[in-house]
Enzyme design. Structure first.
Site, PDB file in Angstrom:
ATOM      1  CG  ASP A 146      -2.070   0.974   1.173  1.00 32.92           C
ATOM      2  OD1 ASP A 146      -1.672   2.196   0.447  1.00 32.92           O
ATOM      3  OD2 ASP A 146      -3.057   0.880   1.970  1.00 32.92           O
ATOM      4  NE  ARG A 148      -4.350   3.532  -0.140  1.00 35.75           N
ATOM      5  CZ  ARG A 148      -5.587   2.885   0.414  1.00 35.75           C
ATOM      6  NH1 ARG A 148      -6.634   3.538  -0.209  1.00 35.75           N
ATOM      7  NH2 ARG A 148      -5.607   1.730   1.349  1.00 35.75           N
TER       8      ARG A 148
END
Length: 218
Positions: A146, A148
């Site tokens: 991930d 982000r």
């Protein structure tokens, strides 16, 4: 506010210019099930990652004790084309109505595929079809599970004059990153559970691998 560094590694120098509001305009939102609402779209100048993130002002945030906020990462396949491989489209629809009902902000973040981009997300989908879960597929591509970073989301809220929020999210990482950037979270509210036969493995991986607060039927 000065951002020194993000939780996931976006370097923020001390001389970074403050984020400011660039444009505000009203736009009508329409969903396939007939739900409709007007929103104020807000764009920004000075976001750390240089991406064109968008804030949608829904309802009357000024009239709310604390605004309700959702950080929604862009998902072309789910948000636009209605793909059932994820729960993004239903979460976007639900969040829009819930925020409009109490007043708050939907931050639409240009972070397709957990930050890996559309093409890489589709590459990961192909690997998932061979049996890998969503996180293992990203890793197999040499990409972060991930990637982000929510520094820009904190900048957007600060530019809007928002320092304390109720956060609509099942993802503990969103809360941790916002808190690290001095956004206070009064309450965390879970989204609905939008499980189907196609996305159930995806949802279970989010629970098992990243601690998302999703209650799935056994």
């Amino acid at each position: 506010m000065t951002y020194l560094s993000s939780v996931k590694g976006v370097s923020m120098g001390s001389n970074v210019a403050p984020t400011t509001v660039r444009t505000r305009l009203r736009i009508p939102l329409r969903f396939d099930d007939g739900y409709a609402v007007d929103a104020e779209a807000v764009t920004f100048t000075g976001l750390v990652d240089g991406l064109e993130h968008l804030a949608l002002v829904l309802g009357d945030p000024a009239g709310a004790e604390v605004p309700l906020v959702r950080l929604h990462s862009e998902c072309l396949t789910g948000d636009v084309f209605g793909s059932a491989r994820c729960d993004c489209g239903p979460q976007l629809r639900e969040a829009t109505e819930r925020i409009a009902g109490v007043g708050g902000y939907l931050l639409y973040l240009r972070q397709e595929g957990r930050g890996i981009g559309l093409y890489s997300k589709l590459d990961a989908y192909a690997l998932q079809d061979t049996g890998l879960d969503t996180f293992a597929a990203n890793t197999a591509l040499g990409l972060p599970e991930d990637g982000r970073d929510y520094t820009a989301a904190a900048q957007m809220l600060t530019a809007l004059g928002v320092g304390t929020i109720d956060l609509l999210s099942n993802n503990p990482d969103k809360a941790e990153q916002l808190i690290a950037h001095h956004i206070q979270i009064r309450h965390r509210l879970r989204t609905g559970v939008f499980a189907n036969s196609t996305n159930i493995r995806y949802l279970q991986a989010k629970v098992d691998k990243q601690g998302h607060q999703i209650t799935l039927a056994s």
